[in-house]
Design a protein around this motif. Structure first.
Motif, PDB file in Angstrom:
ATOM      1  N   ARG A  62     -12.245  -3.102  -1.543  1.00 24.38           N
ATOM      2  CA  ARG A  62     -12.874  -1.589  -1.213  1.00 24.38           C
ATOM      3  C   ARG A  62     -14.037  -1.569  -2.310  1.00 24.38           C
ATOM      4  O   ARG A  62     -15.217  -0.961  -1.795  1.00 24.38           O
ATOM      5  CB  ARG A  62     -12.114  -0.648  -1.491  1.00 24.38           C
ATOM      6  N   ASP A 118      -2.686   6.018  -2.984  1.00 25.92           N
ATOM      7  CA  ASP A 118      -3.957   5.137  -3.070  1.00 25.92           C
ATOM      8  C   ASP A 118      -4.751   5.377  -4.328  1.00 25.92           C
ATOM      9  O   ASP A 118      -4.940   6.630  -4.667  1.00 25.92           O
ATOM     10  CB  ASP A 118      -4.721   5.673  -1.802  1.00 25.92           C
ATOM     11  N   SER A 124      -8.306   7.092  -4.064  1.00 23.53           N
ATOM     12  CA  SER A 124      -8.504   8.213  -3.600  1.00 23.53           C
ATOM     13  C   SER A 124      -7.341   9.504  -4.016  1.00 23.53           C
ATOM     14  O   SER A 124      -7.776  10.497  -4.091  1.00 23.53           O
ATOM     15  CB  SER A 124      -8.672   8.575  -2.097  1.00 23.53           C
ATOM     16  N   GLY A 125      -6.328   8.871  -4.632  1.00 21.56           N
ATOM     17  CA  GLY A 125      -5.315   9.564  -4.937  1.00 21.56           C
ATOM     18  C   GLY A 125      -4.266  10.099  -3.750  1.00 21.56           C
ATOM     19  O   GLY A 125      -3.418  11.194  -3.885  1.00 21.56           O
ATOM     20  N   GLU A 126      -4.734   9.930  -2.442  1.00 19.21           N
ATOM     21  CA  GLU A 126      -3.884  10.378  -1.459  1.00 19.21           C
ATOM     22  C   GLU A 126      -2.703   9.547  -1.228  1.00 19.21           C
ATOM     23  O   GLU A 126      -2.658   8.314  -1.317  1.00 19.21           O
ATOM     24  CB  GLU A 126      -4.992  10.179  -0.094  1.00 19.21           C
ATOM     25  N   PRO A 127      -1.635  10.217  -0.598  1.00 21.31           N
ATOM     26  CA  PRO A 127      -0.475   9.579  -0.547  1.00 21.31           C
ATOM     27  C   PRO A 127      -0.410   8.627   0.750  1.00 21.31           C
ATOM     28  O   PRO A 127      -1.138   9.039   1.729  1.00 21.31           O
ATOM     29  CB  PRO A 127       0.423  10.533   0.026  1.00 21.31           C
ATOM     30  N   ARG A 128       0.099   7.496   0.523  1.00 18.68           N
ATOM     31  CA  ARG A 128      -0.024   6.799   2.023  1.00 18.68           C
ATOM     32  C   ARG A 128       1.277   6.155   2.515  1.00 18.68           C
ATOM     33  O   ARG A 128       2.177   5.552   1.487  1.00 18.68           O
ATOM     34  CB  ARG A 128      -1.022   5.572   1.715  1.00 18.68           C
ATOM     35  N   GLU A 182      -6.671  -5.250  -2.620  1.00 22.80           N
ATOM     36  CA  GLU A 182      -7.462  -3.938  -1.813  1.00 22.80           C
ATOM     37  C   GLU A 182      -8.354  -3.280  -2.563  1.00 22.80           C
ATOM     38  O   GLU A 182      -9.573  -3.212  -1.855  1.00 22.80           O
ATOM     39  CB  GLU A 182      -6.149  -2.884  -1.381  1.00 22.80           C
ATOM     40  N   THR A 212       0.768  -1.392   0.079  1.00 28.77           N
ATOM     41  CA  THR A 212      -0.112   0.116   0.028  1.00 28.77           C
ATOM     42  C   THR A 212       0.780   1.467   0.003  1.00 28.77           C
ATOM     43  O   THR A 212       0.219   2.416   0.054  1.00 28.77           O
ATOM     44  CB  THR A 212      -0.862   0.054   1.027  1.00 28.77           C
TER      45      THR A 212
END
Lengths: 176, 506
Positions: B460, B190, B193-197, B456, B186
């Protein structure tokens, strides 16, 4: 071995907690979002971005606790063992082989792959393997030359050369 | 009939000079890595995966690189027997059972018989499994076409559950390894959502995620080499082998004494190979056990029975093709080696799964055709070049080990042109070595980092479909039974524990 088992379980448990904390991080462009807002179900969006890593890290933490319980009850071979995690040979191996690998990596930044490969090969074959100079130098030089012609010339995959870069310009002019 | 036509066309493509040449090179490399103690098919395939980009750049498609890797896989299954018999050290875990009778035969001066029987049994096992694969794969792919997100996630869950229920390793450590691999998958952005993780310490190298090869080469290149250096401390004693045409011909005649072991290994190996977490090693051990149990001459096992060599060798070859079945039809690898092959297919722009058979027949059938060709090449090369492999086995580890280290580092850099990945790979390698001392299984982590990016989104999207209700995995006609079986498998060790306690109290 027994001490190493519990120390590793504690270390991995702390790593799991860090991963849980990190998974709940809000996006940097939206600091108003509270931490851990992304680990559940978001209406209309489904599970948030932290949902999967957070709960997996939570399972990791539980498995570390489970390992610690097994250690306390002496249920696993490692928790029953009175032997050393790494004996003298193992520690020496970690130092001379693991150390050499990290030395190899560091050296790449200064003299590139083509400087570091022969140094590593000579160190390993001559110092650790006690092979003769002729064999050592033949293998080290051949490997370096093969790598250069395979990657840089045939494949055009330019490997880092560090401070040795100017030495390769005539070779590029000759072969490319 | 369509299958036979497609297979024939596939075989013709696999016989094209470039593909045939790659199959021969792959088999030779495979025989070598399989024969070298400390290296197995997964090491060979993982370390050489970056080099297949070269093949792809020359040939333009994914077929030739895949044929090369599949040939390594085949060759390695044959090669494991060489060191098991002559050194008494299994070249790979898949050849452990071959040592039980192969080594006594070598000590009795019949090493040539053991080597020839192993090669012929391997050929028979692989041929049987190739036929089964050709028959089953299109059928399974057809069924899998009706699978939606919940079904695919349920299958992934089943793959991981088999590691817990049937893997035989420490359960919390297996679970840790699976979850660690999934979490590492991961890292980066992401995709929903395009968010950094999980971009650790804001190091930019983590933004592109942890690439599969970095973990695979770290574990199977660096970690495995360090493990082998640490464990193989004493010198080896190689048996003398006299290989002449007369000897080989005599050994071929003796092969008929090993038909029972060959038959058991060939059939059993394929079906054990299909199961995730099972694969060639348990397949060969089970084939040896059943062969011994059902033999009239079971007392000879362990002392040099030809069936004892043939059964595990037929089984490990058969299982290696069996493990390809879920990988190609469902997109779920059954073993670490097939996980690397699956990752290779993704890198080359293919989407493993049921659609592969309908969308990419020009890839699938030549690959299946190459299984037949590689098998034929492997048995020929193996029988003709036994003396050469015996000579290569004498290569000191102090030359082989640094070569593997250099190949691992250069290969990782060449794949992504990023020094950060090379550093990370070495850290993973050293970490894998230390964790292995404490019995943490690492194959589940490698499988998880491949399956994570598929599992994943499936989970989801399924939950989005059901509005967050997990019952979607239980109520659908295909996903339901698979999920229940997966949960039962996860609980299997608990059932065993309760049964043992009840027996003790009784």
């Amino acid at each position: 071995m027994r001490i190493a088992e519990i120390v590793t379980a504690i270390f991995l448990g702390i790593l799991s907690i860090y991963l849980m904390w990190k998974s709940g991080e809000p996006p940097s462009w939206n600091p108003d979002v509270p931490r851990f807002a992304n680990i559940g179900f978001i209406e209309g969006e489904g599970p948030g971005s932290g949902f999967w890593p957070f709960w997996l890290s939570a399972i990791m933490l539980l498995t570390c606790i489970w390992t610690a319980v097994n250690w306390y009850r002496r249920l696993t071979p490692a928790s029953q063992s009175s032997g050393q995690f790494l004996d003298g040979y193992g520690k020496r191996m970690m130092l001379v082989v693991g150390g050499a690998l990290f030395g190899f990596l560091a050296l790449i930044h200064f003299v590139g792959f083509y400087g570091a490969i022969p140094v590593f090969m000579i160190y390993y074959m001559r110092y650790l393997g006690s092979h003769g100079w002729l064999l050592t130098l033949t293998v080290s030089a051949s490997l370096t030359v093969i790598c250069f012609f395979f990657f840089d010339i045939a494949m055009r995959i330019v490997l880092p050369k560090g401070y040795l870069e100017p030495l390769f310009i005539p070779l590029y002019e000759m072969f490319l | 009939m369509d299958v036979l036509i497609a297979l024939w066309q596939g075989i013709l493509i696999a016989l094209e000079p470039i593909n045939l040449g790659l199959a021969v090179i792959g088999v030779v490399v495979g025989l070598f890595v399989g024969a070298m103690p400390g290296l197995g098919s997964v090491n060979g395939v993982a370390i050489l995966l970056p080099f297949t980009f070269v093949i792809q750049s020359f040939t333009g498609g994914a077929t030739s690189p895949m044929i090369f890797l599949a040939s390594i896989y085949y060759g390695a299954m044959y090669g494991g027997a060489i060191s098991s018999i002559t050194l008494g050290i299994p070249g790979a875990s898949t050849a452990v059972a071959t040592t039980f009778d192969g080594r006594p035969l070598a000590l009795a001066g019949r090493a040539h018989v053991a080597l020839v029987v192993a090669a012929l049994a391997s050929f028979a096992g692989a041929t049987v499994s190739n036929l089964l694969f050709t028959g089953f794969a299109p059928l399974l792919a057809d069924v899998a076409l009706s699978f939606g997100n919940p079904e695919i996630f349920a299958l992934m869950l089943l793959a991981f559950a088999t590691f817990v229920g049937l893997g035989g390793d420490d359960i919390p450590k297996t679970l840790f390894s699976i979850c660690f691999g999934l979490v590492m998958a991961t890292v980066g952005f992401d995709i929903i959502s395009g968010e950094p993780r999980l971009v650790f310490f804001d190091i930019t190298g983590f933004t592109h995620g942890i690439r599969f090869l970095v973990l695979a080469i770290g574990v199977y290149g660096i970690g495995e080499m360090m493990w082998t250096i640490n464990t193989s401390r004493t010198g080896t004693n190689m048996s003398k082998v006299e290989v002449t045409f007369a000897n080989v011909f005599d050994a071929i005649k003796q092969f008929k004494q090993a038909w029972r072991g060959t038959a058991i290994g060939s059939a059993l190996g394929f079906f054990v190979g299909i199961l995730p977490a099972a694969g060639a090693t348990p397949g060969s051990l089970m084939a040896y056990g059943i062969s011994k149990m059902t033999s009239r001459r079971s007392a000879e096992f362990g002392k040099g029975a030809l069936d004892g060599v043939a059964a595990p060798e037929a089984a490990n070859n058969s299982a290696s093709t069996g493990a390809m079945l879920p990988m190609m039809t469902l997109g779920i690898p059954g073993s670490p080696t097939t996980a690397v092959l699956l990752a290779g297919m993704v890198i080359w722009g293919l989407q493993p799964g049921p659609l592969l058979f309908t969308d990419q027949p020009e890839f699938v059938w030549p690959l299946i055709g190459s299984f037949y060709i590689s098998n034929f090449v492997a048995v020929t090369v193996n029988l003709l070049f036994i003396p050469v492999f015996l000579w290569m086995l004498r290569m000191p580890f102090t030359i082989l080990a640094p070569l593997i280290f250099v190949l691992s580092l250069v290969g990782t850099y060449a794949a992504y042109m990023d020094m950060f990945d090379v550093w990370l790979m070495v850290f993973f390698g050293v970490g894998a070595f230390l964790l292995r001392i404490l019995d943490y299984p690492l194959a589940p982590a490698v499988l998880a980092i491949v399956l994570g990016p598929i599992a994943e989104p499936k989970l989801r999207q399924s939950l989005l479909l059901s509005d967050g209700d997990f019952s979607i995995f239980f109520t659908r006609p295909i996903a339901g039974p698979i999920t229940v079986i997966a949960i039962l498998l996860i609980l299997l060790p608990l059932f065993k524990l309760i049964r043992d306690k009840l027996r003790k109290t009784a």
